[in-house]
Design a protein around this motif. Sequence first.
Motif, PDB file in Angstrom:
ATOM      1  N   PRO A  60     -23.579   2.087 -14.111  1.00  0.00           N
ATOM      2  CA  PRO A  60     -24.042   1.078 -14.954  1.00  0.00           C
ATOM      3  C   PRO A  60     -25.501   1.514 -15.141  1.00  0.00           C
ATOM      4  O   PRO A  60     -26.340   1.989 -14.483  1.00  0.00           O
ATOM      5  N   GLY A  61     -25.712   1.369 -16.628  1.00  0.00           N
ATOM      6  CA  GLY A  61     -27.137   1.810 -17.236  1.00  0.00           C
ATOM      7  C   GLY A  61     -27.075   3.033 -17.622  1.00  0.00           C
ATOM      8  O   GLY A  61     -28.282   3.783 -18.183  1.00  0.00           O
ATOM      9  N   ALA A  62     -26.066   3.984 -17.455  1.00  0.00           N
ATOM     10  CA  ALA A  62     -25.972   5.283 -17.915  1.00  0.00           C
ATOM     11  C   ALA A  62     -26.221   5.500 -19.437  1.00  0.00           C
ATOM     12  O   ALA A  62     -25.342   4.446 -20.159  1.00  0.00           O
ATOM     13  N   CYS A  63     -26.859   6.484 -20.022  1.00  0.00           N
ATOM     14  CA  CYS A  63     -26.975   6.871 -21.356  1.00  0.00           C
ATOM     15  C   CYS A  63     -25.550   6.956 -21.995  1.00  0.00           C
ATOM     16  O   CYS A  63     -24.909   7.945 -21.538  1.00  0.00           O
ATOM     17  N   GLY A  64     -25.105   6.279 -22.891  1.00  0.00           N
ATOM     18  CA  GLY A  64     -23.583   6.426 -23.777  1.00  0.00           C
ATOM     19  C   GLY A  64     -23.904   7.899 -24.406  1.00  0.00           C
ATOM     20  O   GLY A  64     -22.689   8.440 -24.424  1.00  0.00           O
ATOM     21  N   ARG A  65     -24.769   8.125 -24.948  1.00  0.00           N
ATOM     22  CA  ARG A  65     -24.948   9.362 -25.786  1.00  0.00           C
ATOM     23  C   ARG A  65     -24.813  10.688 -24.830  1.00  0.00           C
ATOM     24  O   ARG A  65     -24.122  11.788 -25.174  1.00  0.00           O
ATOM     25  N   CYS A  66     -25.461  10.495 -23.678  1.00  0.00           N
ATOM     26  CA  CYS A  66     -25.333  11.522 -22.677  1.00  0.00           C
ATOM     27  C   CYS A  66     -24.104  11.809 -22.174  1.00  0.00           C
ATOM     28  O   CYS A  66     -23.564  12.649 -21.830  1.00  0.00           O
ATOM     29  N   PHE A  67     -23.481  10.814 -21.790  1.00  0.00           N
ATOM     30  CA  PHE A  67     -22.214  10.621 -21.087  1.00  0.00           C
ATOM     31  C   PHE A  67     -21.438  11.322 -22.135  1.00  0.00           C
ATOM     32  O   PHE A  67     -20.322  11.958 -21.670  1.00  0.00           O
ATOM     33  N   ASP A  68     -21.158  10.841 -23.497  1.00  0.00           N
ATOM     34  CA  ASP A  68     -20.184  11.494 -24.166  1.00  0.00           C
ATOM     35  C   ASP A  68     -20.522  13.241 -24.433  1.00  0.00           C
ATOM     36  O   ASP A  68     -19.826  13.839 -24.821  1.00  0.00           O
TER      37      ASP A  68
END
Length: 260
Positions: A60-68
């Motif tokens: 929860p709260g993780a950066c979506g851009r970094c995840f992708d």
Amino acid sequence: MTAPAYRARVAALLAYVTESHLIGAHVAPVRADSPWDIWWVCYRAQTPAPDLGLRVWAHPGACGRCFDTATALTQAGPVRHPDSLTQSPCTCLVDWAKLMRAAGGDTDWPPLRTSVAMVKPGGDAPAVLQALSRDHLVTAVTTRTLTATDARRLYPDAYGAEYVARQDDYLTSSPVTVYALLLNGDAARNPKDLKLGIRAQLADGDVLRNHLHMPDSPGDALCDLAHLISENTRDDLYGRYDRVAAEHRIARYRDCLDFG
């Protein structure tokens, strides 16, 4: 008491998936604090996440851009470094790298005898060998010249363009000597003390030129041995001396992780 470093939890994830992979055990889905934790594990092992059986939930709260971005780097081999991206990665990456390099308390790792030591360019290889062989068994030795890619794999969380350039220039400047090890006694639980003791004996040096690279945690040791000498050497030593206690160590690593 000093809290364990952020890095310790990520190192526990590396140990968990590496040993599970070695013994053919199931790897449960993990919830990571940062998508870059998963990238670091795959890059250290140079094994894509699907091949490690590593399934990841976004915290929860993780950066979506970094995840992708991190997911794209780890889904197929060879696992790539963010330096290979045509677009600059999110600034979260530098924040994560600083957490990984931050100081923290020592971790009580379960003992692993299989390890490796690398004498850095310009280091005193005979003195390091003498110090290691006094109480531990050196099972193989090789000499090789590192590439910049090798340096990235050893220190994927190094950050700062100037520091990384100096690290690459130094580590690739001349051949290194690498020893495959069987550690005895306390060193199997805390190889960091052995490394720091040898560095103290040899005295001179700085943060780069300190004679000896030696992994501090079980997952790092298994990955570095496969990288710097060979997977066959790693698998043979692990199978003979560490496989018997693998389930106990894996249970300890799981205690450090979040499975949701």
